[in-house]
Design a protein around this motif. Structure first.
Motif, short mmCIF file in Angstrom:
data_model
loop_
_atom_site.label_atom_id
_atom_site.label_comp_id
_atom_site.label_asym_id
_atom_site.label_seq_id
_atom_site.Cartn_x
_atom_site.Cartn_y
_atom_site.Cartn_z
N THR A 106 -48.55 -41.99 8.99
CA THR A 106 -49.92 -42.83 8.98
C THR A 106 -50.87 -41.91 9.44
O THR A 106 -50.76 -40.96 9.92
CB THR A 106 -49.01 -44.29 9.95
N LEU A 107 -52.06 -42.70 9.28
CA LEU A 107 -53.04 -42.35 9.79
C LEU A 107 -53.16 -42.81 10.82
O LEU A 107 -53.17 -44.05 10.44
CB LEU A 107 -54.25 -42.43 8.39
N CYS A 108 -54.20 -42.40 12.06
CA CYS A 108 -54.43 -42.98 12.67
C CYS A 108 -56.30 -42.98 13.01
O CYS A 108 -55.93 -42.16 13.38
CB CYS A 108 -53.60 -44.14 14.15
N ASP A 109 -57.33 -43.73 13.00
CA ASP A 109 -58.39 -43.41 14.07
C ASP A 109 -58.20 -44.01 15.21
O ASP A 109 -59.17 -42.65 15.51
CB ASP A 109 -59.26 -44.59 13.06
N PHE A 110 -57.42 -44.35 15.53
CA PHE A 110 -57.19 -43.98 17.21
C PHE A 110 -55.92 -43.75 18.17
O PHE A 110 -54.79 -44.55 17.16
CB PHE A 110 -57.70 -45.87 17.85
N MET A 111 -55.78 -42.76 18.51
CA MET A 111 -53.96 -43.18 18.90
C MET A 111 -53.76 -43.37 20.46
O MET A 111 -54.39 -42.47 21.52
CB MET A 111 -54.21 -41.05 19.32
N ASN A 112 -53.43 -44.36 20.19
CA ASN A 112 -52.59 -44.82 21.75
C ASN A 112 -51.14 -44.95 21.56
O ASN A 112 -51.04 -45.93 20.12
CB ASN A 112 -53.43 -46.23 22.60
N GLU A 113 -50.91 -45.44 22.21
CA GLU A 113 -49.43 -46.22 21.68
C GLU A 113 -49.20 -47.21 21.24
O GLU A 113 -48.54 -47.52 20.12
CB GLU A 113 -48.40 -46.87 23.26
N GLU A 114 -49.51 -48.45 20.99
CA GLU A 114 -50.21 -50.09 20.55
C GLU A 114 -49.93 -49.59 19.05
O GLU A 114 -49.31 -49.25 18.06
CB GLU A 114 -51.37 -50.73 20.62
N VAL A 115 -51.15 -48.65 18.35
CA VAL A 115 -51.48 -48.21 17.38
C VAL A 115 -50.30 -47.65 17.19
O VAL A 115 -50.23 -47.71 15.60
CB VAL A 115 -52.94 -47.63 17.31
N ILE A 116 -49.82 -45.92 17.18
CA ILE A 116 -48.58 -45.65 16.74
C ILE A 116 -47.82 -46.34 16.56
O ILE A 116 -46.62 -46.17 15.35
CB ILE A 116 -48.93 -44.32 17.97
N VAL A 117 -46.37 -47.47 17.88
CA VAL A 117 -45.59 -47.91 17.21
C VAL A 117 -46.20 -48.76 16.39
O VAL A 117 -44.67 -48.51 15.89
CB VAL A 117 -45.47 -48.82 18.62
N HIS A 118 -46.88 -49.19 16.27
CA HIS A 118 -47.65 -50.56 15.74
C HIS A 118 -47.48 -49.79 13.93
O HIS A 118 -47.16 -50.12 12.71
CB HIS A 118 -48.90 -51.05 15.10
N GLU A 119 -48.26 -48.84 13.48
CA GLU A 119 -48.54 -48.13 12.14
C GLU A 119 -47.08 -47.11 11.69
O GLU A 119 -46.37 -47.40 10.59
CB GLU A 119 -49.12 -47.27 12.23
N VAL A 120 -46.73 -46.49 12.57
CA VAL A 120 -44.78 -46.03 12.53
C VAL A 120 -44.27 -47.30 12.16
O VAL A 120 -43.25 -47.32 11.32
CB VAL A 120 -44.45 -45.36 13.60
N GLY A 121 -43.96 -48.13 12.74
CA GLY A 121 -42.79 -49.75 12.69
C GLY A 121 -43.58 -50.03 10.83
O GLY A 121 -42.15 -50.54 10.23
#
Length: 543
Positions: free
Chosen positions: A289-304
């Protein structure tokens, strides 16, 4: 030159019962070619003008295709969209038969306006190669590239060989076959390093994936850790100019929770890349996954998204709720269990207020609205917002254990099979033993609000469904020394009477706020009239 030169060999098998005379092919980089594409039009409609006013050198396209089918030249027809073509097969492809399609292709990589592209010499290579559309029970599903509205692509196995300067860090969907390429720790090289004149070819293989994405930069390093999934170990990896070890814990939060509550993660690694993206805070691809913004919410959502976008692989363009709504619900649950930053009550309150405002202005769109039909604000409110809350509503109705059984059974039966809404409904009804028309046919299809009322009438409580659709509601009866809650499934306009016992004090609708009832002023049998000078009756649900 920000250019890819490629060659694709595609062994396509007709697994349908139908005879196919053609195959639709997506050429999604052409969405960046001019201001007449579906992508360009949508960006303008949403008030995003960067692409519209961009320079020709910063745009992109896919060309130089020359398909053959089983070594025979084929006729290619254009469609209404510049990024979708039809390949007319030399002879019909019968059920169970395969055909080998081959073509060269070239991609002029755009500056990052959405997902595919480059930022200086960092490369984000997504939706980049000729891809067949999905042929399902509804026939072909060709679709142009859009920024808001994601994808529906066919499962397969792939082998990808990428040749590039050997001082690039390269990560991708699939398992890397170059043993020396991915060590346990790699340092970033810095911004000023020139591209090496020495080239390397890196090979990746992947099974049961519907997409392949890769990312490359001279500036990136990465950190890894091993995460247990049952008896297996998978690799969690964070890739960035300055990779943060703590972000590995957010990956593990997602892998642990989703594997337990949806189904075991089937791949060998989960990789998160911190890079340039203009289509939301993150974008998912199988295993990466590619994240423009790295925090718990974005990472958990995208990995999910690996579970819903990646493994179940719904038609997210037509049914975005089957991915985004469900995934947003599980994201919140995973973060709450991990003890991470969680503002579910506040977010729920804000979302309900925004939806209520939309309803008052007749601007609300149903949760089940397709991506093309959703406005930009409703895409957030309906699909991500109350769409996620809807699944908490369903969980409250079914109970925790039965809800989990429904999801895990659905996942196990439909992984790698492109389920449609009717498939999900049938699976959940079979596991639960309950009729769920109210949820799958009524509530998520409704563009009006849910509203129940309760009032004391003589020696009984009257519970009324004031909505325009059928739904269940929990009613709590408070006695002197105890409270009890029961669910009632009512049709639009239907009322029921509940006798009042001597010890009963009051009745309250949905005391824990688990449903989508947006009108809270009539949810208690106790008269809530409050007088203020010169204002009349207080109406908390009216602006």
């Amino acid at each position: 030159a920000h250019q890819l030169d490629g060659y694709i060999t595609m062994n396509y098998t007709n697994n349908s019962p139908d005879e196919l005379g053609l195959i639709y092919i997506h050429l999604w980089p052409n969405g960046y070619k001019n201001n007449s594409t579906a992508f360009a039009k949508q960006m303008r409609q949403n008030g995003e003008m960067d692409f519209h006013y961009s320079k020709a050198k910063d745009r992109g396209y896919l060309d130089s295709i020359q398909f053959s089918a089983d070594s025979k030249n084929v006729q290619i027809e254009n469609t209404d969209y510049i990024d979708v073509i039809k390949i007319l097969l030399p002879q019909p492809l019968k059920s169970g038969q395969s055909v080998t399609l081959k073509s060269s292709f070239r991609v002029k990589l755009p500056k990052v306006f959405s997902r595919l592209g480059h930022q200086d010499q960092d490369y984000f290579i997504t939706q980049w190669y000729p891809k067949p559309a999905v042929y399902d029970v509804n026939g072909w599903n060709p679709m142009p590239y859009l920024n808001m509205g994601e994808f529906y692509s066919e499962f397969g196995s792939c082998e990808v060989n990428i040749t590039l300067p050997d001082n690039y860090t390269l990560v991708a969907t699939g398992e890397c076959q170059n043993e020396e390429e991915l060590s346990n720790f790699k340092r970033a090289l810095g911004d000023s390093v020139s591209s090496s004149q020495q080239l390397k070819t890196v090979k990746f293989t992947a099974d049961r994936v519907h997409d392949f994405a890769w990312f490359a930069s001279k500036r990136w390093g990465y950190v890894t850790k091993e995460v247990k999934v049952g008896e297996r170990e998978i690799t969690a990896r964070v890739v960035a100019a300055e990779p943060n070890v703590s972000d590995l814990e957010h990956i593990q939060t997602a892998v642990d929770y989703y594997s337990e509550n949806v189904g075991p993660y089937p791949y060998s690694h989960v990789t998160v890349v911190h890079g340039e993206l203009k289509a939301g805070g993150g974008m998912e691809y199988p295993m990466i996954t590619l994240c423009d913004f790295m925090n718990e919410e974005v990472i958990v959502h995208e990995v999910g998204h690996n579970w819903f976008y990646g493994i179940l692989a719904n038609n997210e363009r037509r049914y975005p709720w089957m991915d985004e709504s469900i995934n947003s619900y599980y994201e919140g649950q995973a973060m709450a269990k991990s003890g991470g930053s969680m503002m579910s009550n506040a977010n729920s309150f804000i979302m309900n207020a925004l939806v209520k405002d939309n309803l008052l202005q007749n601007k609300h769109q149903a949760i089940a609205t397709s991506s093309e039909e959703l406005t930009k604000s409703n895409y957030g409110m309906s699909v991500y917002g109350i769409g996620a809350q809807a699944f908490d509503y369903l969980k409250a109705y079914l109970g925790d254990e039965l809800f989990k059984s429904c999801m895990t059974s659905y996942y196990e039966a439909w992984k790698f099979k492109h389920p449609l809404p009717s498939d999900m409904k049938n699976s959940w009804e079979s596991t639960s033993g309950k009729e769920l028309d109210w949820f799958f046919d009524d509530m998520i299809e409704a563009d009006s609000k849910l509203d129940f009322s309760v009032k004391k009438k003589s020696n009984q409580f009257q519970l009324t469904n004031k909505s325009e659709f059928k739904a269940p509601i929990p009613l709590e009866i408070e006695r002197n020394d105890e409270k009890s809650t029961s669910w009632h499934l009512l049709a639009p306009g239907e009322s029921i009477e509940i006798p009042i016992q001597d010890s009963v004090r009051k009745a309250v609708i949905d005391p824990n706020g688990r449903t989508l009832d947006l009108h809270l002023g009539n949810n208690s049998s106790i008269n809530q009239i409050k007088l203020k000078p010169f204002t009349g009756r207080n109406k908390p649900d009216i602006k």
